[in-house]
Design a protein around this motif. Sequence first.
Motif, PDB file in Angstrom:
ATOM      1  N   ASN A  79     -24.392  17.761  25.473  1.00 39.27           N
ATOM      2  CA  ASN A  79     -26.340  18.185  25.669  1.00 39.27           C
ATOM      3  C   ASN A  79     -26.166  19.985  25.160  1.00 39.27           C
ATOM      4  OD1 ASN A  79     -29.066  18.578  24.637  1.00 39.27           O
ATOM      5  ND2 ASN A  79     -29.024  18.742  27.127  1.00 39.27           N
ATOM      6  N   VAL A  80     -24.647  20.698  26.137  1.00 38.77           N
ATOM      7  CA  VAL A  80     -24.387  21.853  25.654  1.00 38.77           C
ATOM      8  C   VAL A  80     -23.543  22.377  24.292  1.00 38.77           C
ATOM      9  CG1 VAL A  80     -23.026  23.737  26.879  1.00 38.77           C
ATOM     10  CG2 VAL A  80     -24.500  22.595  28.036  1.00 38.77           C
ATOM     11  N   ASN A  81     -22.755  20.959  24.275  1.00 38.37           N
ATOM     12  CA  ASN A  81     -22.017  21.732  23.053  1.00 38.37           C
ATOM     13  C   ASN A  81     -22.634  21.019  22.030  1.00 38.37           C
ATOM     14  OD1 ASN A  81     -19.921  22.109  25.168  1.00 38.37           O
ATOM     15  ND2 ASN A  81     -18.635  20.108  25.082  1.00 38.37           N
ATOM     16  N   ARG A  82     -22.983  20.461  21.596  1.00 35.22           N
ATOM     17  CA  ARG A  82     -24.042  19.686  20.165  1.00 35.22           C
ATOM     18  C   ARG A  82     -24.872  20.810  20.042  1.00 35.22           C
ATOM     19  NH1 ARG A  82     -23.966  16.012  16.594  1.00 35.22           N
ATOM     20  NH2 ARG A  82     -26.440  16.287  15.757  1.00 35.22           N
ATOM     21  N   GLY A  83     -25.782  21.512  20.896  1.00 37.98           N
ATOM     22  CA  GLY A  83     -27.109  22.387  20.336  1.00 37.98           C
ATOM     23  C   GLY A  83     -28.061  21.370  20.087  1.00 37.98           C
ATOM     24  N   ASP A  84     -28.756  22.340  18.793  1.00 35.90           N
ATOM     25  CA  ASP A  84     -29.254  21.674  17.656  1.00 35.90           C
ATOM     26  C   ASP A  84     -28.152  21.372  16.522  1.00 35.90           C
ATOM     27  OD1 ASP A  84     -30.962  21.138  16.105  1.00 35.90           O
ATOM     28  OD2 ASP A  84     -32.394  23.316  16.248  1.00 35.90           O
ATOM     29  N   ALA A 122     -29.647   4.733  29.215  1.00 37.80           N
ATOM     30  CA  ALA A 122     -30.475   4.729  30.493  1.00 37.80           C
ATOM     31  C   ALA A 122     -30.468   6.495  31.422  1.00 37.80           C
ATOM     32  CB  ALA A 122     -30.431   3.852  31.596  1.00 37.80           C
ATOM     33  N   ILE A 123     -29.068   6.308  32.096  1.00 40.07           N
ATOM     34  CA  ILE A 123     -28.634   7.997  31.811  1.00 40.07           C
ATOM     35  C   ILE A 123     -28.823   8.820  30.647  1.00 40.07           C
ATOM     36  CG2 ILE A 123     -26.381   9.018  32.389  1.00 40.07           C
ATOM     37  CD1 ILE A 123     -25.019   7.101  33.496  1.00 40.07           C
ATOM     38  N   ARG A 124     -29.059   9.010  29.605  1.00 39.64           N
ATOM     39  CA  ARG A 124     -29.537   9.728  29.000  1.00 39.64           C
ATOM     40  C   ARG A 124     -30.579  10.126  29.229  1.00 39.64           C
ATOM     41  NH1 ARG A 124     -26.800  11.059  24.739  1.00 39.64           N
ATOM     42  NH2 ARG A 124     -26.017   9.475  24.165  1.00 39.64           N
ATOM     43  N   ALA A 125     -31.248   8.969  29.148  1.00 41.23           N
ATOM     44  CA  ALA A 125     -32.869   9.575  29.418  1.00 41.23           C
ATOM     45  C   ALA A 125     -33.106  10.253  30.645  1.00 41.23           C
ATOM     46  CB  ALA A 125     -33.894   7.953  29.390  1.00 41.23           C
ATOM     47  N   ASN A 126     -32.672   9.727  31.336  1.00 41.17           N
ATOM     48  CA  ASN A 126     -32.598  10.550  33.476  1.00 41.17           C
ATOM     49  C   ASN A 126     -31.737  12.084  33.168  1.00 41.17           C
ATOM     50  OD1 ASN A 126     -34.462  10.342  35.754  1.00 41.17           O
ATOM     51  ND2 ASN A 126     -32.034   9.828  36.630  1.00 41.17           N
TER      52      ASN A 126
END
Length: 386
Positions: A298-303, A376-380
Amino acid sequence: MNMKRKGIEDMGIELNRRRLLQVGAAGLVTVTGLPHPARAEPYDGAFTWISPRGTLEVLDDYAYWVGRKMGYFDGLDVEMQPGPSDGTATVKFVDVGQADMGFPSPGVFSFAILNGMDLTSVFHMGARDTFSIAFRQGEGSDDLTTLEGKTVLLGSAAWQSIVDPMLAAQGVDVSRVTYVEAGWPTWGTALAAGQGDAALSWEGLRAEWIATGLEFEYWLGVQNSPLPANTFVVRSSDIEDPDRADFLGRYLRGWAMGLEFAQANPAAAVQAVFEQFPTLASNLGPELGVTSILQQLNVNRGDMETREGWGWHDMESWQTFFDISAEIGQAGQIEAENVLTNRFIGPANDFDHAQVRADAEAAEVSGELAQIDVEAIRANLFAQAI
């Protein structure tokens, strides 16, 4: 130990450019009067990347271990080194030629620039701010000005250069915050034991702390901070040499391909790291391993819709960091475009993206990792956020 109103020099990390830092067998830094070593073209021996953490047994460098497993670095003589746990070693060693690429936080990078180290950032790994503030459960706040008059625990004194700009960006008077160097890797344990009011953390480490029984709540930079995170830096002279610049493009391509692979199949990326470090696999386990890598992705990809590929520098975000650092007296004025370059983003991202995604989708994930519900992990992922 209140480090406020002291410069970096007062924290004992000033670097004299006329001295060469060397690390002995015990990991202690010593100095000699030797000049910078000459380097053969493109590199004399393996191209060495050095960690800022003093260890490689973490999931943070997953893109490299994926790339090595999948052959994305084939033909390149490369190696990884943990380095000492001193927060500034990753830039010092690159500067004097004992490593070829470092991975500093923006604060440590600015320290390097202002201490005369001629370094350039060539690949921005942390597109979003990976850093966070951990609180004991029930004691956190989404208003960081509540930290004024309180104590923040750090693993290294050098990390103050990370926290001060992050807090200042949220309106905190950083002169009213006390920092305590609680040691690596024990500063999280110190927070749990009541030795401070909060502690610095980061994405990926959140999952590792859970694995060791440390349950905190977090103000997350990835959700709230406008600042950048760690980046890959090299000696500026290396990017001006055609042979070395060509090597850098091919080397960074291996990292970018590893990032692309992990985005497509996070569990397979975790498996690549666990195969390299069985003790980490045993300590962390499959569920927290996937949690850690998703936090970091989530950090490395960014927008990516606004980026020009893996590793692309957002000059506005970096200039915001440098300006805040100057305003609070942490650093002198730095112009982002003078110390960051996007010239390697094209070569780094020049690969068959569809083929890498196909590699990832075809990768076999075994054992308990194969049973993990990644979505499921991504959603939480932000369940611990304040």
